[in-house]
Design an enzyme around this catalytic site. Structure first.
Site, PDB file in Angstrom:
ATOM      1  N   ASP A 110       0.869  -1.184   0.000  1.00  0.00           N
ATOM      2  CA  ASP A 110       0.000   0.000   0.000  1.00  0.00           C
ATOM      3  C   ASP A 110       0.903   1.230   0.000  1.00  0.00           C
ATOM      4  O   ASP A 110       2.127   1.102  -0.199  1.00  0.00           O
ATOM      5  CB  ASP A 110      -0.955  -0.013   1.210  1.00  0.00           C
ATOM      6  CG  ASP A 110      -2.301   0.605   0.858  1.00  0.00           C
ATOM      7  OD1 ASP A 110      -2.303   1.791   0.464  1.00  0.00           O
ATOM      8  OD2 ASP A 110      -3.339  -0.066   0.965  1.00  0.00           O
ATOM      9  N   HIS A 159      -3.050   2.988  -4.554  1.00  0.00           N
ATOM     10  CA  HIS A 159      -2.436   2.514  -3.301  1.00  0.00           C
ATOM     11  C   HIS A 159      -1.011   2.020  -3.528  1.00  0.00           C
ATOM     12  O   HIS A 159      -0.575   1.066  -2.878  1.00  0.00           O
ATOM     13  CB  HIS A 159      -3.287   1.394  -2.679  1.00  0.00           C
ATOM     14  CG  HIS A 159      -4.562   1.900  -2.064  1.00  0.00           C
ATOM     15  ND1 HIS A 159      -4.632   2.417  -0.802  1.00  0.00           N
ATOM     16  CD2 HIS A 159      -5.822   1.977  -2.565  1.00  0.00           C
ATOM     17  CE1 HIS A 159      -5.875   2.790  -0.528  1.00  0.00           C
ATOM     18  NE2 HIS A 159      -6.616   2.538  -1.586  1.00  0.00           N
ATOM     19  N   GLU A 162     -10.070   2.394  -4.931  1.00  0.00           N
ATOM     20  CA  GLU A 162      -9.708   3.793  -4.677  1.00  0.00           C
ATOM     21  C   GLU A 162      -8.536   4.259  -5.549  1.00  0.00           C
ATOM     22  O   GLU A 162      -7.540   4.772  -5.060  1.00  0.00           O
ATOM     23  CB  GLU A 162      -9.360   3.965  -3.191  1.00  0.00           C
ATOM     24  CG  GLU A 162     -10.551   3.661  -2.304  1.00  0.00           C
ATOM     25  CD  GLU A 162     -10.209   3.666  -0.811  1.00  0.00           C
ATOM     26  OE1 GLU A 162     -11.050   4.138  -0.043  1.00  0.00           O
ATOM     27  OE2 GLU A 162      -9.129   3.189  -0.432  1.00  0.00           O
ATOM     28  N   ASP A 195     -11.770  -2.357  11.517  1.00  0.00           N
ATOM     29  CA  ASP A 195     -11.012  -1.176  11.963  1.00  0.00           C
ATOM     30  C   ASP A 195     -11.934  -0.087  12.504  1.00  0.00           C
ATOM     31  O   ASP A 195     -11.462   0.871  13.112  1.00  0.00           O
ATOM     32  CB  ASP A 195     -10.155  -0.610  10.818  1.00  0.00           C
ATOM     33  CG  ASP A 195     -10.961  -0.242   9.585  1.00  0.00           C
ATOM     34  OD1 ASP A 195     -11.907  -0.994   9.253  1.00  0.00           O
ATOM     35  OD2 ASP A 195     -10.663   0.788   8.944  1.00  0.00           O
ATOM     36  N   THR A 248      -5.064  -1.184   9.273  1.00  0.00           N
ATOM     37  CA  THR A 248      -4.290  -0.972  10.496  1.00  0.00           C
ATOM     38  C   THR A 248      -3.703   0.441  10.657  1.00  0.00           C
ATOM     39  O   THR A 248      -2.727   0.612  11.366  1.00  0.00           O
ATOM     40  CB  THR A 248      -3.158  -2.020  10.592  1.00  0.00           C
ATOM     41  OG1 THR A 248      -2.335  -1.898   9.424  1.00  0.00           O
ATOM     42  CG2 THR A 248      -3.701  -3.412  10.706  1.00  0.00           C
TER      43      THR A 248
HETATM   44  C1  ACM Z   1     -10.982  -0.626   0.899  1.00  0.00           C
HETATM   45  O1  ACM Z   1     -11.448  -0.551   2.042  1.00  0.00           O
HETATM   46  N1  ACM Z   1     -10.359   0.418   0.368  1.00  0.00           N
HETATM   47  C2  ACM Z   1     -11.107  -1.822   0.106  1.00  0.00           C
END
Ligand code: ACM
Length: 637
Positions: A206, A280, A357, A450, A495
């Site tokens: 990421d 990402h 995204e 999360d 996280t």
């Molecule tokens: C995501 O939560 N961006 C897959």
């Protein structure tokens, strides 16, 4: 007096009889405290007691691992040294069915506990492992301990037939935002298999770190695995300084990966590696800036700065480029190299390629991308992602792997062979299933681990909330969708706010237990009151195992609304036998304070609400303190 007495006796005998004879597995399982709830549970009379003289037998190579794992788990807390032996003679027997049991499938098991001995039978080693996990849950909670306990190790007699509802029961761990060591990853996998999860989705790359050694691209880990040290919440941290040393991070060597894959495989867990593309990708671009449109050599692995602006409707702008350039053939050469090594390391059928995204702003400005769009007759830059994902899928197919991606991969048109992970609600999953894709359901609204579990003023604040009761209410097969396309579901643990394993446990549990039951147990067996009682028993097991969990279920759920100029307060609770006491007079609440029953109109003025839950006259939840501005904010004022 005499009459009353005998009436009471008859009445209580009937009650006992009803309890014993009850054919409702849900009720029976309340006594057994199993999570996830098995398909059928038939209590029998008597019990089995494990002693130093007990023996463990397994009938061949396939049943050996479950037997050995069981021995390893019980020998420490019991202080025994039972060594499993091959054969069919033993007080605890692990056996494969000679003739396949059609009812239980590839992961099911039959567990029989009788006073004279215990047998776990299955068609495959996976079923034996799950039967073993159930047996561990039937033992007293001290079996989870790391010290020797001198108690009676008694298991109630019972016959359990059990098998999963879904074949995909996953948990995703993001190791990019914060790195988790090899030992942490193994511990986490070992924890989720207790609840019969069989997929570990490993988010390995990421913007904040690249975590897997790719031998042909060494900078991915010499550069991409490291970021500068910063404190504070993600999204608010300061930018790296030019030339600042990047010291925080880590990565898994290929030997580490092989070790974890083997560890997982022994536990019937398939690892699904994720390399998140084309967005990402800031850590990859920091390593190889030429993969991006701007090719900025100053790009660094991001330490958690405010690098994006979100507009509330799902659209956003990236201030720093984090997207691979789809018009550059070298990018596909890079992807080919990465997936050659990833495919060789992970024996499972799926590779997750992200796809979520992806900001297209830099593509729209790039001459190469503009020329590519012209050549492909693509009018909208958004559709370039479809071209990119199709190229990626071809690379994976050539390596014998199936492509899995977040639901955005549907947007540019993707082959029906691609599997879709529905995260922006269930909408993407419904659309994918209707167009013949396999789907894994993991909507934010039910399965994002999360998110905050309790009140934002108790736990560190996170941008969204998800209570365990809501997770438990998740139905992965939406109305009108052919269930055959729904492989199952997942919980996702991002996280950004989770720096270590202890925090990961706190965020995972009890929601991952609730989701385990959603993905394993028959739909008609689910009932919150029943689950919540078992959940509380599992809190005590987690404590014995030194595993962290959230106690948010014990807290009051506080909402407000405005009526004219008055704040209307409503409070709720997840556990029905709690009482909520509160004050609005700047005193500390206890069980002599106001007991909440119905909505309250708060007096005008700078009021502070203090609320706390009690059970059986004892405080049990957190004290929640909300000042007037917070009470007004919750009311949308
Ligand atoms: C995501 O939560 N961006 C897959």
């Amino acid at each position: 007096m005499k009459n009353t007495f005998s009436f009471q006796k008859i009445y209580s005998s009937i009650l006992v009889l009803l309890l014993i004879c009850s054919s409702s597995p849900a009720q029976n399982n309340t006594m057994l405290q199993l999570i996830p709830q098995p398909v059928t549970v038939a209590p029998m009379s008597g019990s089995f007691t494990l002693t130093a003289a007990s023996s463990i037998a397994y009938d061949g190579v396939e049943s050996r691992f479950a037997a050995e794992m069981f021995a390893q788990k019980i020998n420490l807390p019991t202080g025994y040294s039972i060594m499993p032996r091959e054969g069919t003679d033993g007080s605890i027997r692990f056996m494969l069915f000679e003739k396949k049991n059609q009812q239980i499938g590839t992961e099911g098991y039959v567990l029989e506990v009788l006073p004279g001995g215990i047998s776990i039978s299955a068609n495959n080693s996976a079923g034996l492992l799950y039967g073993m996990q159930t047996l561990l849950q039937l033992l007293p909670k001290e079996i989870e301990g790391k010290i020797v306990s001198t108690i009676d190790w008694t298991v109630p007699a019972v016959r359990i037939i059990d098998y999963p509802r879904f074949k995909w029961r996953g948990i995703m761990l993001d190791v990019s935002r914060n790195f988790f060591s090899k030992q942490d990853v193994k511990s986490y996998i070992d924890q989720i298999v207790r609840y019969k999860y069989n997929i570990f989705h490993w988010h390995l790359s990421d913007d904040h770190g690249w975590r897997i050694e790719i031998k042909s691209l060494p900078k991915l880990t010499t550069v991409g695995a490291w970021r500068v040290e910063r404190a504070g919440a993600f999204g608010s941290r300061t930018d790296p300084l030019p030339g600042e040393k990047a010291t925080v991070g880590g990565f898994y060597t290929q030997d580490d990966i092989k070790e974890i894959v083997q560890f997982a495989r022994q536990r019937n867990v398939t690892i699904v590696p994720e390399i998140d593309l084309p967005g990402h990708s800031m850590a990859a671009i920091a390593s190889y800036p030429e993969l991006s449109c701007k090719k900025d050599p100053g790009t660094m692995v991001n330490p958690g700065t405010h690098f994006a602006e979100w507009y509330g409707n799902g659209t956003f702008k990236m201030f720093i480029e984090n997207t691979l350039n789809p018009s550059d053939e070298n990018v596909y050469g890079f992807i080919e190299k990465v997936f050659s090594e990833v495919a060789a390391l992970f024996p499972g059928p799926y590779i997750h390629v992200g796809g979520d995204e992806c900001y297209k702003g830099y593509w729209a400005q790039d001459t190469g991308c503009i020329a590519l769009m012209k050549r492909l007759n693509i009018r909208h830059v958004e559709d370039l992602q479809g071209y990119f994902m199709n190229r990626v899928e071809k690379i994976l197919k050539a390596k014998g792997k199936k492509m899995l991606g977040w639901d955005e991969i549907l947007e540019g048109g993707i082959s029906p062979d691609a599997t879709v992970m529905s995260w922006r609600g269930v909408r993407g999953g419904i659309e994918a299933a209707r167009t013949g894709h396999d789907v894994v359901m993991t909507p934010t609204t039910f399965s994002y681990l999360d998110y905050n579990q309790g009140d934002q003023t108790v736990d560190p604040p996170i941008y969204a909330a998800l209570r365990v009761k809501k997770s438990y209410s998740f139905e992965p097969v939406p109305d009108g969708v052919d269930a055959k396309y729904i492989l199952g579901g997942q919980g996702n643990l991002w996280t950004e706010q989770i720096p270590n394993l202890r925090a990961a446990e706190y965020m995972s549990y009890p929601r991952a237990w609730a989701l385990a039951e959603v993905y394993w147990s028959p739909k008609e067996k689910r009932e919150w009151g029943n689950f919540s009682r078992r959940m509380e028993m599992h809190f005590t097991r987690a404590e014995a195992a030194d595993i962290n969990y959230s106690r948010a279920s014990y807290d009051a759920i506080i909402k407000t609304a405005m009526k004219n100029d008055t704040i209307i307060l409503t409070m709720d609770k997840e556990l029905s036998d709690l009482d909520i006491y509160y004050t609005i007079d700047d005193t500390m609440p206890d069980d002599h304070s106001l007991r909440y029953t119905n909505a309250v109109a708060l007096p005008n003025g700078p009021v502070t609400l203090r609320a706390i839950t009690y059970r059986n006259g004892k405080p049990i939840g957190h004290l929640i303190t909300l000042k007037q501005d917070e009470l007004q904010k919750r009311a949308g004022k």
